[in-house]
Motif scaffolding. Structure first.
Motif, short mmCIF file in Angstrom:
data_model
loop_
_atom_site.label_atom_id
_atom_site.label_comp_id
_atom_site.label_asym_id
_atom_site.label_seq_id
_atom_site.Cartn_x
_atom_site.Cartn_y
_atom_site.Cartn_z
N TYR A 1 100.26 23.88 95.46
CA TYR A 1 99.90 22.50 95.12
C TYR A 1 99.27 22.42 93.73
CZ TYR A 1 100.78 20.09 99.56
OH TYR A 1 101.37 19.49 100.65
N ARG A 2 98.40 23.37 93.42
CA ARG A 2 97.71 23.35 92.13
C ARG A 2 98.70 23.39 90.97
NH1 ARG A 2 96.13 26.35 88.07
NH2 ARG A 2 97.19 28.20 88.88
N GLU B 1 101.08 20.19 90.72
CA GLU B 1 100.46 18.99 90.16
C GLU B 1 100.22 19.08 88.66
OE1 GLU B 1 96.90 18.67 92.40
OE2 GLU B 1 97.89 18.01 94.26
N GLN B 2 100.16 20.30 88.12
CA GLN B 2 99.74 20.46 86.73
C GLN B 2 100.83 20.92 85.77
OE1 GLN B 2 96.34 23.08 86.70
NE2 GLN B 2 95.13 21.80 88.06
N ARG C 1 109.24 15.88 100.41
CA ARG C 1 107.88 15.34 100.41
C ARG C 1 107.69 14.35 101.55
NH1 ARG C 1 105.52 16.31 95.23
NH2 ARG C 1 107.04 17.07 93.70
N PRO D 1 100.74 12.22 99.75
CA PRO D 1 101.00 13.19 98.67
C PRO D 1 101.07 14.62 99.20
CG PRO D 1 98.69 12.58 98.66
CD PRO D 1 99.35 11.73 99.73
#
Length: 209
Positions: free
Chosen positions: A51-52, A55-56, A83, A88
């Motif tokens: 996830y980290r 998202e980035q 998804r 989210p």
């Protein structure tokens, strides 16, 4: 060496119920890795780190990843992410195994740069229209690119950028063109449409003449 490494375990408890329980635990994501000479392998992907990065860093979608599955590394790319319809959350991830000798295809995002200084917009009052925002390319895994940049600075009203206009690195090709497909337009600069007020002013000027 891959820029992205994710931990995973072999998933033996299969089925919709098992996947639902895995997601509810909020520690792992149901996934599968397939392709190559090995059979498809269901896995449980550690959620937090995935996830980290997701998202980035958009580069994750076009890069070769390392999956440490029970301590055994495998090279793969993301082929699909499912998804949750309104939360989210990631419901499932499909990975495709890769090796250095076989080409793979990925969808690469298009970045339109220098739009604010585009000649057709700044000097001619035109408007930029994005017709494609991602393009599928084919290359060996080690030649994959993260994005495609299109410089809009010198584009004038009436200019169109097609797939064939792209200057890609050696070893990278547009999948559609490689298979004889259409030379699709990616972006263009069009003249701004006249509003009703502009037309009224022109009519008034014509009447005065």
């Amino acid at each position: 060496m891959s820029k992205y490494t994710f931990e995973a375990t072999v998933r033996n408890d299969l089925g919709k119920g098992a996947s639902r329980r895995l997601r509810r635990a909020k520690t792992h994501i149901p996934a599968i890795v397939y392709g190559g000479e090995d059979v498809p392998q269901p896995i449980a992907l550690v959620q937090r780190e995935f996830y980290r990065v997701l998202e980035q860093d958009e580069g994750i979608f076009t890069a070769v990843l390392t999956l440490n599955i029970d301590g055994k590394p495998q090279q793969a790319i993301i082929k699909d992410i499912q998804r949750h319809p309104f939360k989210p959350l990631v419901s499932h991830v499909d990975f495709q195994r890769v090796d250095a000798s076989h080409k793979v295809s990925v969808h690469v995002p298009v970045h339109f740069i220098n739009e604010a200084t585009c000649a057709g917009v700044k000097n001619e009052g035109g408007k930029i229209t994005h017709l494609l925002t991602e393009i599928e390319v084919t290359a060996l895994p080690q030649h994959l690119i993260a994005s495609i940049d299109i410089d809009m600075a010198d584009k004038k009203v009436g200019d169109v950028v097609h797939l064939s206009d792209l200057k890609l690195p050696e070893g990278v090709e547009v999948t559609t063109l490689a298979h004889g497909g259409n030379d699709t337009a990616i972006v263009n600069v069009v003249a701004a449409q006249k509003g009703a007020a502009d037309e009224d002013e022109e009519d008034a000027a014509d009447s005065a003449e």
